[in-house]
Write an enzyme that holds these catalytic residues in place. Structure first.
Site, PDB file in Angstrom:
ATOM      1  CD  GLU A 111      56.948   9.119 -17.974  1.00 47.21           C
ATOM      2  OE1 GLU A 111      55.888   9.764 -18.158  1.00 47.21           O
ATOM      3  OE2 GLU A 111      57.150   8.441 -16.959  1.00 47.21           O
ATOM      4  CG  ASN A 117      45.757   2.635 -13.928  1.00 44.12           C
ATOM      5  OD1 ASN A 117      46.202   2.449 -15.062  1.00 44.12           O
ATOM      6  ND2 ASN A 117      46.520   2.990 -12.919  1.00 44.12           N
ATOM      7  NE  ARG A 119      50.914  11.744 -10.413  1.00 42.14           N
ATOM      8  CZ  ARG A 119      51.152  10.454 -10.676  1.00 42.14           C
ATOM      9  NH1 ARG A 119      51.580  10.073 -11.859  1.00 42.14           N
ATOM     10  NH2 ARG A 119      50.969   9.542  -9.746  1.00 42.14           N
ATOM     11  NE  ARG A 175      45.351   6.324 -13.439  1.00 39.33           N
ATOM     12  CZ  ARG A 175      46.570   6.531 -12.983  1.00 39.33           C
ATOM     13  NH1 ARG A 175      46.752   7.166 -11.828  1.00 39.33           N
ATOM     14  NH2 ARG A 175      47.625   6.104 -13.652  1.00 39.33           N
ATOM     15  CE1 TYR A 232      54.174   2.410 -16.154  1.00 43.30           C
ATOM     16  CE2 TYR A 232      53.776   1.108 -18.130  1.00 43.30           C
ATOM     17  CZ  TYR A 232      53.366   2.072 -17.225  1.00 43.30           C
ATOM     18  OH  TYR A 232      52.160   2.702 -17.389  1.00 43.30           O
ATOM     19  CG  PHE A 247      52.843  -4.117 -10.271  1.00 46.65           C
ATOM     20  CD1 PHE A 247      53.221  -3.203 -11.252  1.00 46.65           C
ATOM     21  CD2 PHE A 247      53.024  -3.761  -8.941  1.00 46.65           C
ATOM     22  CE1 PHE A 247      53.775  -1.976 -10.935  1.00 46.65           C
ATOM     23  CE2 PHE A 247      53.582  -2.530  -8.594  1.00 46.65           C
ATOM     24  CZ  PHE A 247      53.952  -1.638  -9.602  1.00 46.65           C
ATOM     25  CG  HIS A 251      51.651   6.954 -17.845  1.00 47.88           C
ATOM     26  ND1 HIS A 251      52.316   6.465 -16.747  1.00 47.88           N
ATOM     27  CD2 HIS A 251      52.440   7.926 -18.381  1.00 47.88           C
ATOM     28  CE1 HIS A 251      53.475   7.117 -16.630  1.00 47.88           C
ATOM     29  NE2 HIS A 251      53.573   8.001 -17.608  1.00 47.88           N
ATOM     30  CB  THR A 294      47.699   4.449  -8.789  1.00 50.60           C
ATOM     31  OG1 THR A 294      48.655   5.515  -8.725  1.00 50.60           O
ATOM     32  CG2 THR A 294      48.243   3.319  -9.641  1.00 50.60           C
ATOM     33  CE  LYS A 315      48.487   3.139 -17.506  1.00 52.93           C
ATOM     34  NZ  LYS A 315      48.689   2.502 -16.176  1.00 52.93           N
TER      35      LYS A 315
END
Ligand code: GDP
Length: 142
Positions: free
Chosen positions: A131, A117, A90, A107, A54, A62, A120, A96, A14
């Site tokens: 995606e 964070n 993950r 993270r 998203y 948010f 993704h 998250t 990110k």
């Protein structure tokens, strides 16, 4: 040969992590974690592109901040391959919220807040396929 979709996931480094100069360290963690990088490019998303990505969070409080942030600066998008890639990526990313992420996760190390964070990762094989298709065409996956 047909691609085994449960071996692929979609990842983003990110804007916060790219801006902070953590791109190389995160890619190193990905390779060290046993993933094969099948596709990788640096892009800057438009606001509309981030909103589309998203879309599932459109009603969340948010959403505006998240899509503003995701389109604020370049990010790195990737297709990663490993057995059970969705779960494995993950696990390597961590929770998250970086404050709740396990020691040793990406993270925990690089994330500043639940909004910023660092990375993704897709949350299911089905979403990974969607995606990947949102950012890459078939010829870009090598
Ligand atoms: P993920 O799958 O772990 O990325 O988490 P989610 O799918 O629940 O949320 C998507 C992204 O939205 C997260 O990675 C965060 O960047 C952001 N996000 C989720 N929950 C919150 C929140 O409560 N506040 C803020 N500011 N951002 C959030």
């Amino acid at each position: 040969m047909a691609e085994q979709i449960n071996n692929l996931t979609f990842a983003i480094i990110k804007p916060d992590a790219v801006r902070a100069g953590h791109t190389g360290k995160i890619i190193d963690r990905i390779i060290g974690g046993g993933f094969r990088i099948r596709a990788l490019k640096m892009i800057q998303q438009s606001r509309a592109q981030a909103e589309g990505f998203y879309d599932v969070h459109r009603s969340k409080p948010f959403f505006a901040g998240l899509t503003e942030f995701m389109s604020s600066a370049p990010c790195v998008v990737m297709v990663l391959e490993k057995d059970g890639a969705v779960r494995a990526w993950r696990d390597l990313m961590g929770a998250t919220d970086p404050a709740k992420a396990d020691e040793g996760t990406i993270r925990k190390e690089f994330g500043a807040s639940v909004g910023e964070n660092a990375t993704h990762g897709s949350d299911s094989d089905e979403n990974a396929a969607i995606e990947i298709g949102y950012f890459f065409n078939r010829l870009e996956i090598v």
